[in-house]
Design a protein around this motif. Structure first.
Motif, PDB file in Angstrom:
ATOM      1  N   ALA A 348      41.540 -14.703 -10.604  1.00  0.00           N
ATOM      2  CA  ALA A 348      41.994 -13.391 -11.058  1.00  0.00           C
ATOM      3  C   ALA A 348      43.425 -13.114 -10.616  1.00  0.00           C
ATOM      4  O   ALA A 348      44.250 -12.608 -11.390  1.00  0.00           O
ATOM      5  CB  ALA A 348      41.055 -12.306 -10.531  1.00  0.00           C
ATOM      6  N   ARG A 349      43.743 -13.468  -9.376  1.00  0.00           N
ATOM      7  CA  ARG A 349      45.040 -13.096  -8.811  1.00  0.00           C
ATOM      8  C   ARG A 349      46.152 -14.072  -9.157  1.00  0.00           C
ATOM      9  O   ARG A 349      47.336 -13.709  -9.059  1.00  0.00           O
ATOM     10  CB  ARG A 349      44.895 -12.943  -7.299  1.00  0.00           C
ATOM     11  CG  ARG A 349      44.018 -11.742  -6.949  1.00  0.00           C
ATOM     12  CD  ARG A 349      43.674 -11.638  -5.495  1.00  0.00           C
ATOM     13  NE  ARG A 349      42.792 -10.485  -5.251  1.00  0.00           N
ATOM     14  CZ  ARG A 349      42.263 -10.173  -4.074  1.00  0.00           C
ATOM     15  NH1 ARG A 349      42.515 -10.951  -3.016  1.00  0.00           N
ATOM     16  NH2 ARG A 349      41.486  -9.122  -3.948  1.00  0.00           N
ATOM     17  N   THR A 350      45.816 -15.286  -9.537  1.00  0.00           N
ATOM     18  CA  THR A 350      46.854 -16.233  -9.942  1.00  0.00           C
ATOM     19  C   THR A 350      47.059 -16.268 -11.443  1.00  0.00           C
ATOM     20  O   THR A 350      48.174 -16.515 -11.909  1.00  0.00           O
ATOM     21  CB  THR A 350      46.525 -17.666  -9.458  1.00  0.00           C
ATOM     22  OG1 THR A 350      45.237 -18.057  -9.962  1.00  0.00           O
ATOM     23  CG2 THR A 350      46.550 -17.762  -7.943  1.00  0.00           C
ATOM     24  N   GLU A 351      46.004 -16.022 -12.230  1.00  0.00           N
ATOM     25  CA  GLU A 351      46.099 -16.177 -13.674  1.00  0.00           C
ATOM     26  C   GLU A 351      45.749 -14.924 -14.469  1.00  0.00           C
ATOM     27  O   GLU A 351      45.836 -14.921 -15.700  1.00  0.00           O
ATOM     28  CB  GLU A 351      45.199 -17.332 -14.142  1.00  0.00           C
ATOM     29  CG  GLU A 351      45.544 -18.671 -13.516  1.00  0.00           C
ATOM     30  CD  GLU A 351      46.954 -19.148 -13.854  1.00  0.00           C
ATOM     31  OE1 GLU A 351      47.451 -18.802 -14.951  1.00  0.00           O
ATOM     32  OE2 GLU A 351      47.550 -19.861 -13.028  1.00  0.00           O
ATOM     33  N   GLY A 352      45.286 -13.868 -13.787  1.00  0.00           N
ATOM     34  CA  GLY A 352      44.931 -12.656 -14.508  1.00  0.00           C
ATOM     35  C   GLY A 352      43.690 -12.805 -15.361  1.00  0.00           C
ATOM     36  O   GLY A 352      43.550 -12.151 -16.396  1.00  0.00           O
ATOM     37  N   ILE A 353      42.764 -13.666 -14.930  1.00  0.00           N
ATOM     38  CA  ILE A 353      41.531 -13.918 -15.681  1.00  0.00           C
ATOM     39  C   ILE A 353      40.338 -13.580 -14.799  1.00  0.00           C
ATOM     40  O   ILE A 353      40.159 -14.182 -13.724  1.00  0.00           O
ATOM     41  CB  ILE A 353      41.443 -15.381 -16.144  1.00  0.00           C
ATOM     42  CG1 ILE A 353      42.589 -15.705 -17.099  1.00  0.00           C
ATOM     43  CG2 ILE A 353      40.094 -15.653 -16.812  1.00  0.00           C
ATOM     44  CD1 ILE A 353      42.682 -17.174 -17.476  1.00  0.00           C
ATOM     45  N   LEU A 354      39.534 -12.611 -15.232  1.00  0.00           N
ATOM     46  CA  LEU A 354      38.305 -12.253 -14.529  1.00  0.00           C
ATOM     47  C   LEU A 354      37.153 -12.998 -15.195  1.00  0.00           C
ATOM     48  O   LEU A 354      36.682 -12.605 -16.259  1.00  0.00           O
ATOM     49  CB  LEU A 354      38.069 -10.743 -14.594  1.00  0.00           C
ATOM     50  CG  LEU A 354      39.065  -9.872 -13.812  1.00  0.00           C
ATOM     51  CD1 LEU A 354      38.908  -8.415 -14.183  1.00  0.00           C
ATOM     52  CD2 LEU A 354      38.864 -10.055 -12.304  1.00  0.00           C
ATOM     53  N   CYS A 355      36.715 -14.079 -14.562  1.00  0.00           N
ATOM     54  CA  CYS A 355      35.669 -14.893 -15.181  1.00  0.00           C
ATOM     55  C   CYS A 355      34.295 -14.511 -14.660  1.00  0.00           C
ATOM     56  O   CYS A 355      34.155 -13.841 -13.627  1.00  0.00           O
ATOM     57  CB  CYS A 355      35.930 -16.377 -14.920  1.00  0.00           C
ATOM     58  SG  CYS A 355      35.632 -16.930 -13.224  1.00  0.00           S
ATOM     59  N   ALA A 356      33.266 -14.944 -15.363  1.00  0.00           N
ATOM     60  CA  ALA A 356      31.892 -14.728 -14.916  1.00  0.00           C
ATOM     61  C   ALA A 356      31.632 -15.506 -13.633  1.00  0.00           C
ATOM     62  O   ALA A 356      32.242 -16.553 -13.378  1.00  0.00           O
ATOM     63  CB  ALA A 356      30.923 -15.176 -16.007  1.00  0.00           C
ATOM     64  N   LEU A 357      30.693 -15.031 -12.835  1.00  0.00           N
ATOM     65  CA  LEU A 357      30.348 -15.732 -11.600  1.00  0.00           C
ATOM     66  C   LEU A 357      29.788 -17.121 -11.887  1.00  0.00           C
ATOM     67  O   LEU A 357      29.952 -18.037 -11.083  1.00  0.00           O
ATOM     68  CB  LEU A 357      29.340 -14.905 -10.797  1.00  0.00           C
ATOM     69  CG  LEU A 357      29.904 -13.635 -10.156  1.00  0.00           C
ATOM     70  CD1 LEU A 357      28.772 -12.794  -9.555  1.00  0.00           C
ATOM     71  CD2 LEU A 357      30.938 -13.974  -9.095  1.00  0.00           C
ATOM     72  N   GLU A 358      29.126 -17.277 -13.035  1.00  0.00           N
ATOM     73  CA  GLU A 358      28.656 -18.610 -13.409  1.00  0.00           C
ATOM     74  C   GLU A 358      29.851 -19.555 -13.545  1.00  0.00           C
ATOM     75  O   GLU A 358      29.881 -20.648 -12.951  1.00  0.00           O
ATOM     76  CB  GLU A 358      27.883 -18.559 -14.734  1.00  0.00           C
ATOM     77  CG  GLU A 358      26.521 -17.887 -14.659  1.00  0.00           C
ATOM     78  CD  GLU A 358      26.589 -16.364 -14.680  1.00  0.00           C
ATOM     79  OE1 GLU A 358      25.553 -15.711 -14.464  1.00  0.00           O
ATOM     80  OE2 GLU A 358      27.686 -15.807 -14.909  1.00  0.00           O
TER      81      GLU A 358
END
Length: 400
Positions: A348-358
């Motif tokens: 999230a902090r390096t690429e601005g992507i909030l991915c699923a926990l999976e």
């Protein structure tokens, strides 16, 4: 049933595109269901084989994947995280599909198949809720009634997806037996199907279950790997990544990803949850209609799985993955919840992507492997980001 057990236990030759015999991948797979469900499974098998060979069916599915789902999904370079890790990390962005995960690829295929078979109603199991949302979406699109079975524990930690399913018109039934998670939702969905096979289609969410589901789900999900292979060929000097990585629970996003690269030199890496690592810690057994690696005690009783990610909270794995592990074509590793949380924040902090926990399980392993030299510096890694993290915000807020 005894005759079926003897038959399915016999290893046979495996076509990488289609299982042999009664749905076998080596010694795994098969069809271990009550006699009342055998005709239903056979009906699905015949219908899918015919549909998959029908250009009109494939054309309609491909059209919906384009104009409704948003395919092809992009292959995104991660400039900052790659620089930190010393590898070239590329993300196959299934999180950008309509409904937010890879589940819609399979569900649209199965829903079109159900309509082709004359079924009027869909039932589905779900853990993290993404498969349930996708099924409810397809039901709304095609005008089919939809019922989703979901473990009571998962309805509590995935309230957003429960509400989304209801907004889409689906009935959501909490399952209160056993561990009240994905395993029990699968069991209840099979029981539900037994009582309603005449007008109901069971839309199974992962590459598991009785034949033909592991094969069929992989075929519907292989659009991930097929797209990624073409995209890598266009973007990379070598044309093939050194590593292809995906998270594994039941294993549908990994099965679809690996299908595109199984005949290349790429190393295939499946990442399991440490508390639900059926390949890494399981033994051969039968669960939910198929033979594979499962978590069980010395008496054959199924053990409870654990993962911070509801979609990986399953004590078994799809039979093709068990076969790929035994044959050495794919390697399966584990990460724990602490690593997953750290990976979620770092991406999230390096690429601005909030991915699923999976999906963060796969990211966590790449971070670890790049750090300890398992992945050599300069390697190219293609990772399937199977879903977005909206559904996990409550969990992340609680634990962060």
């Amino acid at each position: 049933m005894d005759q079926l057990l003897r038959t399915v236990h016999q290893p046979g030759p495996v076509d990488s595109r289609r299982p042999s015999g009664l749905g076998r991948f080596g010694e795994y797979g098969g069809r271990f269901v009550p006699e009342s469900l055998v005709p239903a499974c056979e009906e699905v098998e015949r219908a899918f084989a015919e549909a998959w060979d029908d250009p009109l069916f494939r054309a309609e599915l491909n059209h919906l994947l384009s104009v409704y789902v948003g395919r092809p999904t992009p292959l995104t370079p991660t400039a900052r995280l790659s620089a930190e890790l010393g590898v070239n990390l590329l993300l196959k962005r299934e999180d950008l599909t309509h409904t937010g995960s890879h589940k819609i690829n399979n569900v649209l295929g199965q829903a079109l198949l159900a309509r082709r078979m004359g079924k009027r109603r869909l039932i589905a199991e779900t853990g993290a809720g993404q498969h349930g949302v996708a099924t409810a979406t397809a039901g709304a699109l095609l005008g089919m009634a939809t019922t989703v079975l979901m473990g009571e524990k998962d309805t509590e930690r995935q309230q957003l997806n429960v509400f989304r399913m209801k907004m889409l018109g689906a009935e959501v039934i909490p399952v209160t037996s056993g561990s009240r998670t994905l395993k029990d939702a699968c069991s209840e969905a099979l029981r539900h199907w037994v009582t309603s096979v005449d007008d109901t289609y069971y839309c199974l969410g992962s590459a598991m279950g009785p034949h033909p589901y592991p094969w069929m789900v992989r075929q519907f999900q292989r659009v991930i790997g097929d797209e990624a292979r073409v995209q890598c060929a266009a973007d990379l000097v070598t044309g093939t990544p050194d590593y292809v990585v995906a998270c594994v629970g039941g294993g549908s996003n990994a099965a679809g990803t690996f299908a595109g690269f199984v005949d290349t030199p790429a190393r295939l890496i499946g990442v399991e949850a440490a508390g639900g690592a059926a390949i890494s810690a399981g033994t051969t057994g039968v669960l939910h209609g198929f033979r594979s690696k499962v978590l069980q005690d010395e008496h054959g009783q199924i053990s409870e799985a654990h993962s911070i990610a509801a979609g990986l909270d399953y004590p078994g794995v799809g039979p093709e993955h068990a076969y790929l592990a035994d044959s050495g074509r794919a390697t399966y590793v584990t990460v724990d919840d602490t690593e997953v949380l750290a990976a979620t924040h770092r991406l999230a902090r390096t690429e601005g992507i909030l991915c699923a926990l999976e999906s963060a399980h796969a990211v966590a392993w790449v971070i670890r492997a790049a750090g300890d030299g398992t992945i050599p510096p300069g390697s190219t890694v293609m990772l399937t980001l199977s879903g977005r993290g909206d559904k996990d915000m409550a969990t992340l807020m609680e634990l962060s």
